[in-house]
Motif scaffolding. Structure first.
Motif, PDB file in Angstrom:
ATOM      1  N   SER A   1     -56.438  -4.702  26.863  1.00 51.75           N
ATOM      2  CA  SER A   1     -55.095  -4.488  26.323  1.00 51.75           C
ATOM      3  C   SER A   1     -54.366  -5.800  26.033  1.00 51.75           C
ATOM      4  O   SER A   1     -53.423  -5.822  25.230  1.00 51.75           O
ATOM      5  CB  SER A   1     -54.254  -3.650  27.288  1.00 51.75           C
ATOM      6  OG  SER A   1     -53.892  -4.395  28.442  1.00 51.75           O
ATOM      7  N   LEU A   2     -54.796  -6.908  26.647  1.00 53.76           N
ATOM      8  CA  LEU A   2     -54.166  -8.201  26.390  1.00 53.76           C
ATOM      9  C   LEU A   2     -54.479  -8.709  24.981  1.00 53.76           C
ATOM     10  O   LEU A   2     -53.735  -9.523  24.426  1.00 53.76           O
ATOM     11  CB  LEU A   2     -54.628  -9.235  27.430  1.00 53.76           C
ATOM     12  CG  LEU A   2     -54.125  -9.010  28.860  1.00 53.76           C
ATOM     13  CD1 LEU A   2     -54.785 -10.000  29.813  1.00 53.76           C
ATOM     14  CD2 LEU A   2     -52.607  -9.132  28.928  1.00 53.76           C
ATOM     15  N   GLY A   3     -55.604  -8.259  24.437  1.00 52.34           N
ATOM     16  CA  GLY A   3     -55.972  -8.641  23.078  1.00 52.34           C
ATOM     17  C   GLY A   3     -56.219 -10.127  22.889  1.00 52.34           C
ATOM     18  O   GLY A   3     -55.974 -10.662  21.804  1.00 52.34           O
ATOM     19  N   LEU A   4     -56.722 -10.805  23.919  1.00 51.60           N
ATOM     20  CA  LEU A   4     -56.951 -12.250  23.845  1.00 51.60           C
ATOM     21  C   LEU A   4     -58.372 -12.559  23.380  1.00 51.60           C
ATOM     22  O   LEU A   4     -59.325 -11.878  23.758  1.00 51.60           O
ATOM     23  CB  LEU A   4     -56.732 -12.897  25.219  1.00 51.60           C
ATOM     24  CG  LEU A   4     -55.338 -12.775  25.838  1.00 51.60           C
ATOM     25  CD1 LEU A   4     -55.309 -13.456  27.200  1.00 51.60           C
ATOM     26  CD2 LEU A   4     -54.284 -13.380  24.914  1.00 51.60           C
ATOM     27  N   SER A   5     -58.506 -13.606  22.581  1.00 52.11           N
ATOM     28  CA  SER A   5     -59.840 -14.074  22.203  1.00 52.11           C
ATOM     29  C   SER A   5     -60.482 -14.855  23.345  1.00 52.11           C
ATOM     30  O   SER A   5     -61.703 -14.949  23.434  1.00 52.11           O
ATOM     31  CB  SER A   5     -59.756 -14.960  20.954  1.00 52.11           C
ATOM     32  OG  SER A   5     -58.891 -16.079  21.181  1.00 52.11           O
ATOM     33  N   ASP A   6     -59.655 -15.408  24.230  1.00 49.64           N
ATOM     34  CA  ASP A   6     -60.129 -16.140  25.404  1.00 49.64           C
ATOM     35  C   ASP A   6     -60.378 -15.144  26.531  1.00 49.64           C
ATOM     36  O   ASP A   6     -59.467 -14.779  27.277  1.00 49.64           O
ATOM     37  CB  ASP A   6     -59.091 -17.185  25.822  1.00 49.64           C
ATOM     38  CG  ASP A   6     -59.551 -18.038  27.010  1.00 49.64           C
ATOM     39  OD1 ASP A   6     -60.630 -17.756  27.568  1.00 49.64           O
ATOM     40  OD2 ASP A   6     -58.817 -18.973  27.382  1.00 49.64           O
ATOM     41  N   TYR A   7     -61.647 -14.695  26.670  1.00 49.07           N
ATOM     42  CA  TYR A   7     -61.941 -13.666  27.657  1.00 49.07           C
ATOM     43  C   TYR A   7     -61.778 -14.178  29.083  1.00 49.07           C
ATOM     44  O   TYR A   7     -61.498 -13.398  30.004  1.00 49.07           O
ATOM     45  CB  TYR A   7     -63.355 -13.106  27.445  1.00 49.07           C
ATOM     46  CG  TYR A   7     -64.479 -14.036  27.849  1.00 49.07           C
ATOM     47  CD1 TYR A   7     -65.002 -13.995  29.136  1.00 49.07           C
ATOM     48  CD2 TYR A   7     -65.033 -14.939  26.942  1.00 49.07           C
ATOM     49  CE1 TYR A   7     -66.040 -14.832  29.517  1.00 49.07           C
ATOM     50  CE2 TYR A   7     -66.053 -15.781  27.306  1.00 49.07           C
ATOM     51  CZ  TYR A   7     -66.569 -15.726  28.592  1.00 49.07           C
ATOM     52  OH  TYR A   7     -67.592 -16.564  28.974  1.00 49.07           O
ATOM     53  N   VAL A   8     -61.947 -15.488  29.300  1.00 46.32           N
ATOM     54  CA  VAL A   8     -61.802 -16.045  30.648  1.00 46.32           C
ATOM     55  C   VAL A   8     -60.343 -15.938  31.100  1.00 46.32           C
ATOM     56  O   VAL A   8     -60.053 -15.537  32.237  1.00 46.32           O
ATOM     57  CB  VAL A   8     -62.274 -17.510  30.697  1.00 46.32           C
ATOM     58  CG1 VAL A   8     -62.090 -18.080  32.109  1.00 46.32           C
ATOM     59  CG2 VAL A   8     -63.744 -17.607  30.286  1.00 46.32           C
ATOM     60  N   MET A   9     -59.406 -16.277  30.227  1.00 49.83           N
ATOM     61  CA  MET A   9     -57.989 -16.153  30.568  1.00 49.83           C
ATOM     62  C   MET A   9     -57.612 -14.686  30.779  1.00 49.83           C
ATOM     63  O   MET A   9     -56.873 -14.343  31.716  1.00 49.83           O
ATOM     64  CB  MET A   9     -57.119 -16.768  29.471  1.00 49.83           C
ATOM     65  CG  MET A   9     -55.607 -16.527  29.662  1.00 49.83           C
ATOM     66  SD  MET A   9     -54.957 -17.071  31.261  1.00 49.83           S
ATOM     67  CE  MET A   9     -54.914 -18.855  31.009  1.00 49.83           C
ATOM     68  N   ALA A  10     -58.103 -13.799  29.914  1.00 51.58           N
ATOM     69  CA  ALA A  10     -57.784 -12.381  30.048  1.00 51.58           C
ATOM     70  C   ALA A  10     -58.258 -11.843  31.399  1.00 51.58           C
ATOM     71  O   ALA A  10     -57.533 -11.115  32.089  1.00 51.58           O
ATOM     72  CB  ALA A  10     -58.424 -11.592  28.906  1.00 51.58           C
ATOM     73  N   ALA A  11     -59.480 -12.214  31.783  1.00 53.06           N
ATOM     74  CA  ALA A  11     -60.032 -11.738  33.049  1.00 53.06           C
ATOM     75  C   ALA A  11     -59.301 -12.342  34.243  1.00 53.06           C
ATOM     76  O   ALA A  11     -58.966 -11.639  35.206  1.00 53.06           O
ATOM     77  CB  ALA A  11     -61.523 -12.080  33.121  1.00 53.06           C
ATOM     78  N   THR A  12     -59.049 -13.637  34.209  1.00 49.29           N
ATOM     79  CA  THR A  12     -58.419 -14.326  35.340  1.00 49.29           C
ATOM     80  C   THR A  12     -56.976 -13.895  35.529  1.00 49.29           C
ATOM     81  O   THR A  12     -56.520 -13.698  36.666  1.00 49.29           O
ATOM     82  CB  THR A  12     -58.500 -15.853  35.136  1.00 49.29           C
ATOM     83  OG1 THR A  12     -59.858 -16.237  34.876  1.00 49.29           O
ATOM     84  CG2 THR A  12     -58.018 -16.590  36.376  1.00 49.29           C
ATOM     85  N   PHE A  13     -56.242 -13.742  34.441  1.00 43.04           N
ATOM     86  CA  PHE A  13     -54.846 -13.294  34.533  1.00 43.04           C
ATOM     87  C   PHE A  13     -54.777 -11.877  35.101  1.00 43.04           C
ATOM     88  O   PHE A  13     -53.938 -11.578  35.967  1.00 43.04           O
ATOM     89  CB  PHE A  13     -54.196 -13.346  33.146  1.00 43.04           C
ATOM     90  CG  PHE A  13     -52.775 -12.857  33.128  1.00 43.04           C
ATOM     91  CD1 PHE A  13     -51.745 -13.658  33.597  1.00 43.04           C
ATOM     92  CD2 PHE A  13     -52.458 -11.592  32.640  1.00 43.04           C
ATOM     93  CE1 PHE A  13     -50.419 -13.214  33.593  1.00 43.04           C
ATOM     94  CE2 PHE A  13     -51.144 -11.138  32.632  1.00 43.04           C
ATOM     95  CZ  PHE A  13     -50.135 -11.952  33.100  1.00 43.04           C
ATOM     96  N   THR A  14     -55.646 -10.997  34.624  1.00 42.13           N
ATOM     97  CA  THR A  14     -55.654  -9.617  35.116  1.00 42.13           C
ATOM     98  C   THR A  14     -56.002  -9.565  36.596  1.00 42.13           C
ATOM     99  O   THR A  14     -55.393  -8.808  37.365  1.00 42.13           O
ATOM    100  CB  THR A  14     -56.660  -8.771  34.312  1.00 42.13           C
ATOM    101  OG1 THR A  14     -56.347  -8.849  32.916  1.00 42.13           O
ATOM    102  CG2 THR A  14     -56.612  -7.313  34.742  1.00 42.13           C
ATOM    103  N   LEU A  15     -56.955 -10.380  37.015  1.00 42.17           N
ATOM    104  CA  LEU A  15     -57.323 -10.443  38.434  1.00 42.17           C
ATOM    105  C   LEU A  15     -56.144 -10.877  39.285  1.00 42.17           C
ATOM    106  O   LEU A  15     -55.848 -10.271  40.327  1.00 42.17           O
ATOM    107  CB  LEU A  15     -58.494 -11.410  38.626  1.00 42.17           C
ATOM    108  CG  LEU A  15     -58.823 -11.794  40.072  1.00 42.17           C
ATOM    109  CD1 LEU A  15     -59.277 -10.576  40.864  1.00 42.17           C
ATOM    110  CD2 LEU A  15     -59.885 -12.889  40.115  1.00 42.17           C
TER     111      LEU A  15
END
Length: 299
Positions: free
Chosen positions: A181-195
């Protein structure tokens, strides 16, 4: 994402190894802290490490924090609530059956993940993936069955383990939904922020509950800070790899490959807790391995 398509396999294997160590640590902490206390350890002591991961990522890459849409919070609420429930049910089941058999019950999860992922996220399944899930799950069922056991001897841990697996399945779908749902191209940031957000919400929720209802448990957690800190670190590290895998592959694929955790649990059960491996459990392990290899091959 052709250039990173294979990384989900590495992330999942690392996550499964880390989670096995964390589960073993939490099992030991249950004896002194109880189910609620041991459950809270992974969140309370895991959150600071998640913050370190996020700050380190921002420092290295120069990325800024994302602006999550309203749907993100709903997905994370589902993920964190289901995960807290699943962890508590898992620890209760571990108190009544062997470590490896409890993990086997919980690992009926992939079938439920595939169903929930299809319904809530539209994750597609190929014939090969379905076959891999069925074969690997059959291995779990073979390990879980207890021939000759009385019904009243096994129904409670069986129910707890299966319910834990269902909650973990909902948690996986919720967190993957949050990441996407974050729609980010940077999957590392999307995963880390969600965690980080998920662990913060879990830590606040359970700390508030324990402070109000069971303050003696919170005091016990503080006294046991050394083993709790290690369990929290392993939990945060394992979760970081889970979330990275969820960002790159369907929840069903990740959680099916995660069945290798049963193999890690078997090693922990044999060498740490002294449990013997039966021929039935050996057959189950073989089926799990076949299913996992097939899953990787069809990808």
């Amino acid at each position: 994402m052709p250039d990173t398509g294979w990384l989900w396999i590495v992330f999942t294997l690392l996550a499964a190894a880390g989670q096995t160590i964390r589960n073993a640590m939490q099992r030991e902490l249950t004896a002194t802290l109880g189910t609620a206390g041991a459950t809270h350890v992974r969140f309370l002591f895991g959150f600071p490490f998640a913050v370190l991961f996020l700050c380190g990522l921002m420092l290295v890459t120069g990325a800024s924090l994302p602006s999550p849409p309203p749907l993100f919070w709903l997905w994370v609420l589902l993920g964190m609530g289901a995960q807290a429930l699943a962890t508590a049910l898992m620890l209760m089941a571990m108190g009544e059956r062997s470590f490896v058999v409890t993990i086997a019950y919980i690992k009926t999860e992939p079938v439920q993940v595939a169903l929930f992922g299809l319904i809530f996220l539209g994750d597609k399944l190929t014939i090969g993936m379905i076959a891999a899930i069925v074969i690997a799950t059959a291995g779990v069922i073979v390990m879980s069955l207890k021939p000759g056991g009385a019904a009243n001897d096994s129904w409670r841990p069986t129910f707890l383990g299966l319910a834990s697996g269902a909650a973990f399945a909902l948690s996986a779908v919720g967190y993957r939904g949050g990441i996407l749902s974050l729609g980010l191209s940077d999957y590392v940031m999307a995963a880390t922020f969600t965690l980080t957000v998920g662990l913060l919400m879990q830590a606040v929720m359970l700390t508030s509950y324990l402070m109000l209802r069971k303050p003696e448990v919170m005091r016990g957690i503080i006294k046991a800070w050394r083993p709790s800190l290690f369990a929290g670190f392993m939990g945060a590290t394992a979760s970081q790899f889970w979330f990275l895998a969820f960002a790159l592959a369907t929840a069903a694929s990740v959680r099916t490959l995660a069945l290798v955790e049963v193999l890690f649990a078997q090693a922990i059960s044999s060498f740490v807790f002294g449990h013997k491996t039966t021929m039935r459990e050996g057959l189950g392990i073989v089926l799990i391995v076949i299913g996992v290899v097939l899953l990787i091959w069809v990808h």
